[in-house]
Design an enzyme around this catalytic site. Structure first.
Site, PDB file in Angstrom:
ATOM      1  NE  ARG A 192       2.479  -1.724  -1.494  1.00  0.00           N
ATOM      2  CZ  ARG A 192       2.144  -1.837  -0.185  1.00  0.00           C
ATOM      3  NH1 ARG A 192       1.080  -1.212   0.277  1.00  0.00           N
ATOM      4  NH2 ARG A 192       2.871  -2.564   0.627  1.00  0.00           N
ATOM      5  CE1 TYR A 204      -6.473   0.017 -25.784  1.00  0.00           C
ATOM      6  CE2 TYR A 204      -6.849  -0.353 -23.450  1.00  0.00           C
ATOM      7  CZ  TYR A 204      -6.029  -0.418 -24.561  1.00  0.00           C
ATOM      8  OH  TYR A 204      -4.765  -0.914 -24.431  1.00  0.00           O
ATOM      9  CG  ASP A 257     -10.711   6.009 -21.194  1.00  0.00           C
ATOM     10  OD1 ASP A 257      -9.974   7.002 -21.350  1.00  0.00           O
ATOM     11  OD2 ASP A 257     -10.325   4.847 -21.383  1.00  0.00           O
ATOM     12  CE  LYS A 275      -2.326   5.264 -25.543  1.00  0.00           C
ATOM     13  NZ  LYS A 275      -3.017   4.528 -24.539  1.00  0.00           N
TER      14      LYS A 275
END
Ligand SMILES: Cc1ncc(COP(=O)(O)O)c(C=O)c1O
Length: 398
Positions: free
Chosen positions: A46, A98, A170, A195
């Site tokens: 992690r 978004y 973003d 994306k």
């Protein structure tokens, strides 16, 4: 650094241990230590994993930043940035944001005392006028999702500096192949790597890159403390996507320009949103700050109803009806009923997301085939053929 194909391809390291040309997938949860605290740079996956670390270094290079951090989704990346704030702080965000970011800000963080104000950031003076002494973070997307609004990153970065708050961009829609916000003065970049970076519609991932190392360390702390890390295999998939990023984004942009130009002349279309069109109100800003205009095109119908939009999005054949964008196959969606459903109708419409607005993610098929697909969808719409019985159109040879 600007991202030439050569720089991009060679930002991906050869494995120093074995010479493997592809980054190895270290599918492990823990690392054996020689003595307590004595290790080879990794102790628990992690906190750090070599495959994820390779991706984090690559994205930091591509975005011209100091530190990269990879998360399990774009929203987890956004979440990590918001965790830099504390109760009482304000975020000033672009109005056409978004839907998932809007939901996170409103339904999670407002509960913890973080206030979010929205502004049309296409005019930098609107941002200047909306900043208050409590604003600690300015949040923009450029281009926005789905109306492809463009904000001037350099101008807003100056406002952020003068107001002593952070600017986060973003950069999902442009990708670092087209635009590097950190080079234009932003402090943080985030990506839904789901994306264009991943590029093949086969993973969910998020990335944060900071300009300054100190801020990067805070993000890394949050990444480890909150734990929303990206898996080794998905990190590897994003790396593999990045190898062809320039090539893909070039072709997406090329096809999108052709599609947008076609739509602009179609009699059933009310409005086309694409920063590559001269008619786009922020075309010059887009041309100034980005190397291309990307693969997303949105448009509205003259018959601006939810029903007409739905009829269109269920009538295409190559453009598949699905959320997301940036993959090899063309997709389309109706944001009012899909990605932006969580935004109240009034707010959504005020931000330009009309009922019939259709967002296209233009893929890598031949542009002519995509145009023909759109043509037949307009035709089906006009003939009023029930889109759910498309076989009728097939029988009619349309
Ligand atoms: C601009 C933008 N940012 C962030 C996200 C969230 O990314 P993810 O779906 O990977 O969580 C999306 C998803 O569609 C997006 O379009």
């Amino acid at each position: 650094m600007s991202n030439t194909a050569t720089q991009l391809i060679h930002s991906i390291p050869v494995d120093p241990l074995t010479g493997a040309i592809a980054v190895p997938i270290y599918q492990t949860s823990t690392f054996v230590q020689e003595a307590p605290g004595v290790n080879k740079g990794y102790d628990y996956a992690r906190s750090g994993n070599p495959t994820r670390a390779a991706l984090e270094e690559i994205i930091a290079k591509l975005e011209n930043g100091s530190t990269g951090a990879a998360f399990g989704s774009g929203l987890a990346a956004i979440d990590a940035v918001i965790k830099l704030l504390k109760s009482g702080d304000e975020i000033l965000a672009v109005d056409d944001i978004y839907g998932g970011a809007f939901r996170l800000f409103t339904h999670i963080y407002e509960k913890f005392g973080i206030t979010v104000n929205y502004v049309d950031a296409t005019k930098a003076e609107n941002v200047f006028n909306a900043v208050t002494s409590k604003t600690k973070l300015i949040w923009i997307e450029t281009p926005t999702n789905p109306t492809l609004k463009i904000s001037d990153i350099q101008a807003i970065a100056k406002i952020a500096k003068a107001s002593q708050c952070l600017l986060c961009v973003d950069n999902t829609f442009a990708s670092p192949a087209l635009q590097q916000p950190l080079s234009l003065g932003a402090d943080i970049v985030i990506h839904s790597a789901t994306k264009y970076l991943g590029g093949h519609s086969d993973l969910i991932a998020g990335l944060v890159v900071t300009k300054e190392k100190e801020l990067g360390e805070k993000i890394k702390f949050i990444q480890n403390a909150s734990g929303a890390i990206l898996s080794p295999f998905d990190s590897w998939l994003v790396i593999r996507g990045i190898e062809t990023l320039n090539l893909r984004v070039k072709q997406h942009s090329f096809n999108a320009q052709i599609v947008a130009t076609f739509l602009e002349t179609h009699p059933d279309v009310e409005k086309v949103y694409y920063p590559g069109l001269k008619s786009h109100p922020n075309h010059l800003t887009a041309a100034k700050q980005a190397k291309g205009f990307g693969g997303v095109v949105s448009f509205t119908l003259k018959n601006d109803t939810l029903k007409a939009g739905t009829a269109f999005v269920t009538a295409t054949r190559y453009f598949k009806l699905a959320e997301s964008l940036g993959g090899v196959k063309s997709l389309l969606c109706q944001p009012a009923l899909m990605t932006h459903k969580s935004i109240p109708a009034e707010k959504r419409k005020a931000a330009g997301v009309a009922d019939s607005l259709i967002r296209l993610s233009v893929g890598l098929e031949e542009a002519d085939d995509l145009i023909n697909d759109l043509k037949q969808a307009f035709l089906i719409n006009n003939l009023n053929i029930n889109p759910l019985t498309k076989s009728l159109a097939d029988q009619a040879g349309i």
